[in-house]
Design a protein around this motif. Sequence first.
Motif, PDB file in Angstrom:
ATOM      1  N   ASP A 284       1.519  -0.694 -10.562  1.00  0.00           N
ATOM      2  CA  ASP A 284       0.443  -1.591 -10.110  1.00  0.00           C
ATOM      3  C   ASP A 284       0.504  -1.697  -8.585  1.00  0.00           C
ATOM      4  O   ASP A 284       1.557  -2.012  -8.003  1.00  0.00           O
ATOM      5  CB  ASP A 284       0.612  -2.969 -10.755  1.00  0.00           C
ATOM      6  N   PHE A 285      -0.647  -1.426  -7.928  1.00  0.00           N
ATOM      7  CA  PHE A 285      -0.673  -1.475  -6.462  1.00  0.00           C
ATOM      8  C   PHE A 285      -0.377  -2.875  -5.934  1.00  0.00           C
ATOM      9  O   PHE A 285       0.164  -3.033  -4.831  1.00  0.00           O
ATOM     10  CB  PHE A 285      -2.039  -1.008  -5.947  1.00  0.00           C
ATOM     11  N   SER A 286      -0.705  -3.883  -6.741  1.00  0.00           N
ATOM     12  CA  SER A 286      -0.491  -5.256  -6.271  1.00  0.00           C
ATOM     13  C   SER A 286       0.961  -5.701  -6.415  1.00  0.00           C
ATOM     14  O   SER A 286       1.348  -6.741  -5.882  1.00  0.00           O
ATOM     15  CB  SER A 286      -1.407  -6.212  -7.046  1.00  0.00           C
ATOM     16  N   ASN A 287       1.729  -4.942  -7.124  1.00  0.00           N
ATOM     17  CA  ASN A 287       3.136  -5.289  -7.326  1.00  0.00           C
ATOM     18  C   ASN A 287       3.931  -4.934  -6.064  1.00  0.00           C
ATOM     19  O   ASN A 287       3.803  -3.820  -5.536  1.00  0.00           O
ATOM     20  CB  ASN A 287       3.694  -4.525  -8.531  1.00  0.00           C
ATOM     21  N   PRO A 288       4.750  -5.876  -5.584  1.00  0.00           N
ATOM     22  CA  PRO A 288       5.514  -5.576  -4.348  1.00  0.00           C
ATOM     23  C   PRO A 288       6.531  -4.447  -4.538  1.00  0.00           C
ATOM     24  O   PRO A 288       7.013  -3.884  -3.561  1.00  0.00           O
ATOM     25  CB  PRO A 288       6.214  -6.902  -4.038  1.00  0.00           C
ATOM     26  N   TYR A 289       6.882  -4.109  -5.770  1.00  0.00           N
ATOM     27  CA  TYR A 289       7.836  -3.019  -6.034  1.00  0.00           C
ATOM     28  C   TYR A 289       7.108  -1.730  -6.448  1.00  0.00           C
ATOM     29  O   TYR A 289       7.670  -0.900  -7.161  1.00  0.00           O
ATOM     30  CB  TYR A 289       8.797  -3.429  -7.145  1.00  0.00           C
ATOM     31  N   TYR A 290       5.903  -1.547  -6.001  1.00  0.00           N
ATOM     32  CA  TYR A 290       5.110  -0.382  -6.403  1.00  0.00           C
ATOM     33  C   TYR A 290       5.861   0.915  -6.047  1.00  0.00           C
ATOM     34  O   TYR A 290       6.350   1.094  -4.923  1.00  0.00           O
ATOM     35  CB  TYR A 290       3.752  -0.404  -5.703  1.00  0.00           C
TER      36      TYR A 290
ATOM     37  N   ILE B 145       4.669  -5.953 -18.466  1.00  0.00           N
ATOM     38  CA  ILE B 145       6.130  -5.869 -18.415  1.00  0.00           C
ATOM     39  C   ILE B 145       6.602  -5.695 -16.976  1.00  0.00           C
ATOM     40  O   ILE B 145       7.596  -6.303 -16.555  1.00  0.00           O
ATOM     41  CB  ILE B 145       6.607  -4.713 -19.301  1.00  0.00           C
ATOM     42  N   HIS B 146       5.847  -4.948 -16.163  1.00  0.00           N
ATOM     43  CA  HIS B 146       6.208  -4.770 -14.744  1.00  0.00           C
ATOM     44  C   HIS B 146       6.183  -6.110 -14.019  1.00  0.00           C
ATOM     45  O   HIS B 146       7.093  -6.429 -13.235  1.00  0.00           O
ATOM     46  CB  HIS B 146       5.244  -3.789 -14.068  1.00  0.00           C
ATOM     47  N   ALA B 147       5.117  -6.898 -14.299  1.00  0.00           N
ATOM     48  CA  ALA B 147       4.983  -8.187 -13.602  1.00  0.00           C
ATOM     49  C   ALA B 147       6.099  -9.141 -14.013  1.00  0.00           C
ATOM     50  O   ALA B 147       6.652  -9.875 -13.180  1.00  0.00           O
ATOM     51  CB  ALA B 147       3.613  -8.799 -13.904  1.00  0.00           C
ATOM     52  N   ALA B 148       6.452  -9.161 -15.319  1.00  0.00           N
ATOM     53  CA  ALA B 148       7.509 -10.057 -15.781  1.00  0.00           C
ATOM     54  C   ALA B 148       8.869  -9.648 -15.207  1.00  0.00           C
ATOM     55  O   ALA B 148       9.718 -10.510 -14.932  1.00  0.00           O
ATOM     56  CB  ALA B 148       7.557 -10.059 -17.299  1.00  0.00           C
ATOM     57  N   MET B 149       9.097  -8.358 -14.991  1.00  0.00           N
ATOM     58  CA  MET B 149      10.376  -7.899 -14.468  1.00  0.00           C
ATOM     59  C   MET B 149      10.521  -8.184 -12.973  1.00  0.00           C
ATOM     60  O   MET B 149      11.651  -8.260 -12.461  1.00  0.00           O
ATOM     61  CB  MET B 149      10.545  -6.383 -14.713  1.00  0.00           C
ATOM     62  N   THR B 150       9.362  -8.436 -12.249  1.00  0.00           N
ATOM     63  CA  THR B 150       9.420  -8.664 -10.791  1.00  0.00           C
ATOM     64  C   THR B 150       8.978 -10.069 -10.395  1.00  0.00           C
ATOM     65  O   THR B 150       8.881 -10.362  -9.194  1.00  0.00           O
ATOM     66  CB  THR B 150       8.542  -7.626 -10.085  1.00  0.00           C
TER      67      THR B 150
END
Length: 662
Positions: free
Chosen positions: A228-234, A128-133
């Motif tokens: 997620d550390f790989s997410n730019p909005y961590y 869900i984090h990846a889909a939102m960003t």
Amino acid sequence: MNRLSAEQGRGKAATDGSVSERGGSEQGAGLRLAKSKSPLPDLQNTYTHLKQRFSSGIFKKLILINICIGSIPVFLLTFFILIHSYRSTNTEIQRAYEQVLEHLTENTNTRFANYYDMIEHLCANVTIHAAMTDKSEKSGPWINGAIISREVNKYIRLNKNLGLDKCMVYSEVPGCPVYHQNATTREYAMYEYWYDVYKNTQQDYFFYTKPDTGEVIMSLIKPVIATDFSNPYYGKRLGFIKLDIDLQDFFNSFLPIEPDTAHTVFILSEENRILYKKRSTLYEIDETDLLQKIRNGVSIYRLPKSGRLLFLVQKRTACNGIKAVICFKNNTVREKLVSILKATVLMGFTSVILIFFFAYHLSGKIAVRVNTLIAKMKQVEHGDLEIQNTHKKNEDEIGIIEKQFDKMVVRLSRAIEQNYITELENKEASLRLLQFQINPHFLYNTLESVSAIAMQKKAYVICEITEKLSALFRYAVSKQPGESVGFAEELRHIENYIYIQSIRFPSAFSIRYSVPQELRNCLMPCFILQPPVENSFNHGLKECKSGGLIEISARAEQSVLYIEIKDNGRGIETGRLKQIKAHLHDDGRCGKIKSYEHSIGLKNVHSRIQTAYGKAYGADIESIQGKGTRVILKLPLLYPETKEKADNKQNGKNDVQYTHRR
């Protein structure tokens, strides 16, 4: 004496006659009662006896007191039995419904725990984090929204049949909108009817009502933070998840209460807002009044129309301050209370009847003895002091009173005889005293004649002394012991006395007056300044050849007048000063004081001041050996104010009133 004896004889004869008549009538009544065998005379005699009994005031009061004393414990016991029975029965029923509420709260806590676990997992879902960003060209708002909806539906299917209404993910990532069945942006949420409630809440949940169906919805709110550390909005907030719970479906799943039962269930929020209710159709409830009772912690509620009582059992859940309340009526409680009430009323009525008969018997005995004592008193009132001892062997309080009354009558008879003799002796002594009385005017005229002769012989000192002595004598004879005089008049009396002492002891002392002019009109008892001044001459300045000083001063403090008479004489020893103070205040612990001459006059002044104005005022003495003595008089600050009273119908003169000035 003969007349007194004759009156006593007549009173005794009258009393004996009345007693004989009363005894004869009672004896005749007894004989008639013994000879009568028909029930009608028995009833008449019983009625007459009761009428005589109840005509006695002391009998009526005693029987009333005895009935009250005996009945009050019975009523209290009955009351406590009813209260105890009611509480025990009510507690038994309440415990049964508390078990129902315990089961309800356990299920509620378990299901809410599942909801919070579900929303926690959704907020931590990296998909869900990846889909939102995701802002790539391959994806889009609808594709990312579909991914989010798919993840949300997985958890919904795992927690089916739990009253879930809707679960929505609201994105707050700029430039990355999502749209689908379970996903949208925060901008669209602003147009929802629940948004204002959400915006004003400070908690992770809130309640709102659907405008179309009127259903109450509970929404759980949880922010979505990128983990997620790989997410730019961590570490940043991506949006929030709102989980809606339909409370009607939620509680209906484990509250199968039918409408025709005698129970009503309310689920309330922390602010006592009704979230869910399943009402019985057997009675009507005023919900506003009921909520107020619940808020006040009341466990019993009376129905407004029928007046029936409802029992309230409530229990708070561990989640979000939700409280469950069950209202029920139980005929078992009422039936038990009615049966207990009948038994206790019967027992109380029987006890009151027994108490009445006991009180009648006891009060009758006491009333007879009291009336006998009253008859003796009336006999003495009519002058017959020869009474018979009828107290026999009764050693209780009434017997003691009667015995002491008999002794008092004997002493009274002796005292009357003694008083008669004393009166004769007093009259004889008064006649002798009148023979030796001297007319005071003879002394005034004699002193005036001496003064006139001294003036003719040009003996001006003798003339002055005679005038001062005449003024002293006139002041002493003309004033009554309790009379009030002005401060200035008392000072003039002292000045005359000081003048005579100055002739006796020329150049031995001086006098100083420190009395403000506004205090010279104050009122005080007469002859209160001379005894302290005499003590200064007779003791303080007795051996003084020159340099002696007597100072009379006055001051006013808070409606109190303080007068000081001070000398610089030899003073008083410490031990003797304590004796004088003890004698002055008369505390009862001091024995006899040697040489009363220093304190008897001051004691008289102290007693007269306290008699006139009360214990708060009086005289006191202070002394230092070798330096002098000071006497302090404490008086109320009183001024004379003269006004004519319109209602003075006896003499029409002006009355002098004393007012307290501040």
